[in-house]
Design an enzyme around this catalytic site. Structure first.
Site, PDB file in Angstrom:
ATOM      1  N   GLU A   1       5.788  39.702  -6.705  1.00  0.00           N
ATOM      2  CA  GLU A   1       4.536  39.602  -7.208  1.00  0.00           C
ATOM      3  C   GLU A   1       3.862  40.840  -7.443  1.00  0.00           C
ATOM      4  OE1 GLU A   1       1.690  36.428  -5.701  1.00  0.00           O
ATOM      5  OE2 GLU A   1       1.214  38.244  -4.761  1.00  0.00           O
TER       6      GLU A   1
ATOM      7  N   LYS B   1       2.890  24.658  -3.323  1.00  0.00           N
ATOM      8  CA  LYS B   1       1.512  24.115  -2.860  1.00  0.00           C
ATOM      9  C   LYS B   1       1.832  22.593  -2.970  1.00  0.00           C
ATOM     10  CE  LYS B   1      -0.716  28.225  -4.169  1.00  0.00           C
ATOM     11  NZ  LYS B   1      -1.924  28.853  -5.285  1.00  0.00           N
TER      12      LYS B   1
ATOM     13  N   LYS C   1       5.648  38.699  -2.106  1.00  0.00           N
ATOM     14  CA  LYS C   1       4.364  38.600  -2.467  1.00  0.00           C
ATOM     15  C   LYS C   1       3.356  39.800  -2.151  1.00  0.00           C
ATOM     16  CE  LYS C   1       2.927  34.456  -2.875  1.00  0.00           C
ATOM     17  NZ  LYS C   1       2.825  33.968  -4.265  1.00  0.00           N
TER      18      LYS C   1
ATOM     19  N   ASP D   1       0.608  38.459 -11.449  1.00  0.00           N
ATOM     20  CA  ASP D   1      -0.639  37.277 -10.690  1.00  0.00           C
ATOM     21  C   ASP D   1      -1.784  37.683 -10.956  1.00  0.00           C
ATOM     22  OD1 ASP D   1      -1.042  35.271  -8.675  1.00  0.00           O
ATOM     23  OD2 ASP D   1      -1.955  36.850  -7.455  1.00  0.00           O
TER      24      ASP D   1
ATOM     25  N   ARG E   1       0.866  -1.123  -0.062  1.00  0.00           N
ATOM     26  CA  ARG E   1      -0.023  -0.083  -0.075  1.00  0.00           C
ATOM     27  C   ARG E   1       0.957   1.194  -0.068  1.00  0.00           C
ATOM     28  NH1 ARG E   1      -2.888   1.706  -2.727  1.00  0.00           N
ATOM     29  NH2 ARG E   1      -4.102  -0.165  -2.593  1.00  0.00           N
TER      30      ARG E   1
END
Length: 294
Positions: free
Chosen positions: A199, A133, A165, A220, A98
Site C-alpha cells: 500500500e 472488514k 500496509k 490508498d 430468526r
C-alpha cells in the site's frame, strides 16, 4: 460456496446462541405434533445469497423439516417473490426462523450492494473486491455473498498473502531502512507461491515499491488525477488496486482511471440487511389426544 461443514459450524453456533436451552415459547405454546408450511418472501428487490445457509438452520434444528429452494444464490428477486418454502414440525420452523432470516438477510444485503458496485463499473477493466472488514465469525459467508453479487474476493486472512500496509512501512522505515531493500528481503523470505502487495499513499513511493518487486500496488485514498498518474507510472509492471473512500457515487470514475482492482470495505461493513420475511401459509394443529398427520 462455503462448505457444508463450515456452514453447519457457523449456523450451529448461532442457534446455540439463540436457543441455548431450547425455545421456551414454542415448547410451551405450540403442540408437539403441530405442523406448518412457511415461505421465505421478499419484501423488496435484491440479489439472493445464503439460501443453503438458510436451509441449514431448519435442518439442524429438525432434520424432518423439508426446505424447497425456489431461487438460487445470485438470483435477482422482486417484492413478493417466494424464495423458499419449508414444511414440517411447527416448533422446529419457529425455532430456526430468526437465525435463518438473520443470515440470509445479511448475506442478501451484501450481494445486493455488491451487484450495484459491479454494475457501476461495467465496461471498464476494474474488478470489485471485498476486504477483511467483515463481521467476526461470518467472513466465509460474507465473502460468498460478495461472489453471489458478482464481486471478487481479496485475501481471506493474514495467512494468505504478504500485504504491507502503511503501519508495516512505518515500522520498516523507522530505523532508516530503504523501502525497496526491505521489500526485496521480504520476498526472499516468502513462499514462492505467495503474492506481495504494498500500500502506498503518495506517488513518490511507487518507484521504490516497484523496485522492491511488488506484485500489486494499492493506491490508498488517491484522488482521480493521482490515480491516473499512478496507473501511468506503474505502466503494467504490477496490478494496480484503488482503495479508500470508495462509494457508489464515485466508483465508476475510479474505474475509468484504468485501475485493475477496486477494494471496497463497505461491501461487508456497511451493507444493510434486506427485508425478507418468513410467512406461515398453512398450519395444522392436531386435536387434543391425537398425533395428527403432517
Amino acid at each position: 460456496m462455503s462448505g457444508i461443514g463450515e456452514i453447519d459450524r457457523i449456523v450451529g453456533a448461532a442457534l446455540d446462541e439463540d436457543a441455548p436451552w431450547g425455545d421456551l415459547t414454542s415448547e410451551t405454546l405450540i403442540p408437539v405434533h403441530a405442523t406448518a408450511t412457511a415461505e421465505l418472501v421478499a419484501r423488496e428487490s435484491g440479489v439472493l445469497s445464503g439460501i443453503e445457509v438458510f436451509a441449514a438452520a431448519f435442518r439442524i434444528v429438525d432434520p424432518s423439516i423439508v426446505v424447497e429452494r425456489l431461487a438460487g444464490d445470485g438470483d435477482p428477486f422482486a417484492p413478493g417473490d417466494a424464495l423458499a418454502r419449508m414444511h414440517g414440525p411447527a416448533r422446529g420452523i419457529l425455532t430456526a426462523e430468526r437465525v435463518a432470516l438473520n443470515l440470509v438477510q445479511r448475506m442478501s444485503g451484501i450481494a445486493t450492494l455488491t451487484a450495484r458496485y459491479v454494475a457501476a463499473v461495467a465496461g471498464t477493466r476494474a474488478r470489485i473486491v471485498d476486504t477483511r472488514k467483515t463481521t467476526p465469525g461470518l467472513r466465509s459467508l460474507e465473502r460468498q455473498a460478495v461472489r453471489d453479487g458478482g464481486g471478487r474476493n481479496h485475501r481471506r486472512s493474514l495467512s494468505d498473502a504478504v500485504m504491507a500496509k502503511d503501519n508495516h512501512l512505518a515500522v520498516l522505515t523507522a530505523d532508516g531502512q530503504d523501502l525497496a531493500t526491505a521489500l526485496r528481503t521480504a520476498r526472499e523470505r516468502m513462499p514462492h507461491t505467495a503474492h506481495l502487495e504494498v500500500e502506498v499513499d503518495r506517488l513518490d513511493q511507487v518507484d521504490a515499491v516497484l523496485a522492491g518487486g511488488a506484485d500489486t500496488i494499492m493506491l490508498d485514498n488517491f484522488g482521480l488525477d493521482d490515480l491516473r498518474a499512478g496507473v501511468a507510472r506503474i505502466a503494467g509492471r504490477a496490478v494496480v488496486e484503488a482503495s479508500g473512500g470508495v462509494s457508489l457515487d464515485i466508483v465508476g470514475a475510479i474505474a475509468a482511471t484504468g485501475v485493475d482492482v477496486i477494494s471496497v470495505g463497505a461491501l461487508t461493513h456497511s451493507a444493510r440487511a434486506l427485508d425478507l420475511g418468513l410467512d406461515v401459509v398453512i398450519s395444522t394443529v392436531p386435536a387434543a389426544g391425537t398425533r395428527g398427520q403432517p
